[in-house]
Design a protein around this motif. Structure first.
Motif, PDB file in Angstrom:
ATOM      1  N   SER A  96     -16.788  12.791  14.132  1.00 48.48           N
ATOM      2  CA  SER A  96     -18.019  12.010  13.977  1.00 48.48           C
ATOM      3  C   SER A  96     -19.101  12.437  14.952  1.00 48.48           C
ATOM      4  CB  SER A  96     -17.743  10.517  14.179  1.00 48.48           C
ATOM      5  OG  SER A  96     -16.863  10.038  13.192  1.00 48.48           O
ATOM      6  N   PHE A  97     -18.703  12.861  16.142  1.00 45.23           N
ATOM      7  CA  PHE A  97     -19.665  13.275  17.161  1.00 45.23           C
ATOM      8  C   PHE A  97     -19.766  14.799  17.270  1.00 45.23           C
ATOM      9  CE2 PHE A  97     -18.736   8.931  18.490  1.00 45.23           C
ATOM     10  CZ  PHE A  97     -20.007   8.454  18.728  1.00 45.23           C
ATOM     11  N   SER A  98     -19.323  15.502  16.233  1.00 43.80           N
ATOM     12  CA  SER A  98     -19.401  16.964  16.270  1.00 43.80           C
ATOM     13  C   SER A  98     -20.848  17.427  16.107  1.00 43.80           C
ATOM     14  CB  SER A  98     -18.527  17.570  15.172  1.00 43.80           C
ATOM     15  OG  SER A  98     -19.061  17.263  13.899  1.00 43.80           O
ATOM     16  N   LYS A  99     -21.062  18.682  16.344  1.00 43.84           N
ATOM     17  CA  LYS A  99     -22.418  19.235  16.285  1.00 43.84           C
ATOM     18  C   LYS A  99     -23.011  19.171  14.882  1.00 43.84           C
ATOM     19  CE  LYS A  99     -22.221  22.308  20.203  1.00 43.84           C
ATOM     20  NZ  LYS A  99     -21.142  22.206  21.000  1.00 43.84           N
ATOM     21  N   GLU A 100     -22.163  19.122  13.867  1.00 44.01           N
ATOM     22  CA  GLU A 100     -22.652  19.078  12.488  1.00 44.01           C
ATOM     23  C   GLU A 100     -23.060  17.670  12.054  1.00 44.01           C
ATOM     24  OE1 GLU A 100     -19.373  20.397  13.082  1.00 44.01           O
ATOM     25  OE2 GLU A 100     -20.288  22.348  13.471  1.00 44.01           O
ATOM     26  N   ARG A 101     -22.712  16.678  12.837  1.00 44.77           N
ATOM     27  CA  ARG A 101     -22.960  15.279  12.482  1.00 44.77           C
ATOM     28  C   ARG A 101     -24.188  14.770  13.241  1.00 44.77           C
ATOM     29  NH1 ARG A 101     -20.724  13.859   8.334  1.00 44.77           N
ATOM     30  NH2 ARG A 101     -20.683  11.739   9.022  1.00 44.77           N
ATOM     31  N   PRO A 102     -24.862  13.760  12.711  1.00 42.38           N
ATOM     32  CA  PRO A 102     -26.075  13.257  13.374  1.00 42.38           C
ATOM     33  C   PRO A 102     -25.815  12.392  14.609  1.00 42.38           C
ATOM     34  CG  PRO A 102     -25.673  12.032  11.361  1.00 42.38           C
ATOM     35  CD  PRO A 102     -24.656  13.160  11.407  1.00 42.38           C
ATOM     36  N   LEU A 103     -24.565  11.920  14.798  1.00 41.69           N
ATOM     37  CA  LEU A 103     -24.268  11.083  15.963  1.00 41.69           C
ATOM     38  C   LEU A 103     -24.204  11.921  17.233  1.00 41.69           C
ATOM     39  CD1 LEU A 103     -21.463   8.829  14.469  1.00 41.69           C
ATOM     40  CD2 LEU A 103     -23.825   8.203  14.901  1.00 41.69           C
ATOM     41  N   LYS A 104     -24.683  11.389  18.325  1.00 35.99           N
ATOM     42  CA  LYS A 104     -24.664  12.084  19.615  1.00 35.99           C
ATOM     43  C   LYS A 104     -23.762  11.315  20.579  1.00 35.99           C
ATOM     44  CE  LYS A 104     -27.700  15.015  18.210  1.00 35.99           C
ATOM     45  NZ  LYS A 104     -27.115  15.912  17.264  1.00 35.99           N
TER      46      LYS A 104
END
Length: 107
Positions: A96-104
């Motif tokens: 969920s917090f990977s670089k491809e996902r919008p979450l930071k």
């Protein structure tokens, strides 16, 4: 006194329950560390910490069941289900917090 357990007979229901509990444990644990550290602890470090805590807690509970109770059994399968559930939960948070996902991860 026997209690009616109902008509459901789900194989390995206890292992499924252990898996789901530790999946949630892993996810919430990572998110807890993120909130408490305001995102300053790296995701990899937080996920390793929570994984170790989850595995130690699962093993500790099984050891206590083996040593302190007479009506409960410690099972290695429970430890495996706990460990795999924590791994999957933490993996979901990391995805969920990977670089491809919008979450930071960091605030």
């Amino acid at each position: 006194m026997d209690l009616d357990e109902g008509g459901w007979n789900i194989p390995y229901a206890d292992k499924i329950t252990h898996f789901i509990f530790y999946l949630v444990f892993g996810m919430l644990g990572c998110l807890f560390v993120r909130e408490r550290t305001k995102g300053q602890m790296e995701l990899v470090k937080a996920s390793r910490l929570i994984f170790l805590v989850a595995v130690a807690y699962g093993i500790g509970i099984e050891v206590l069941q083996y040593t302190l109770t007479t009506d409960r059994m410690a099972e290695f399968g429970d430890v495996l289900a706990n460990t795999f559930g924590a791994f999957v939960g933490i993996s979901l948070v990391r995805w969920s917090f990977s670089k491809e996902r919008p979450l930071k991860w960091k605030f």
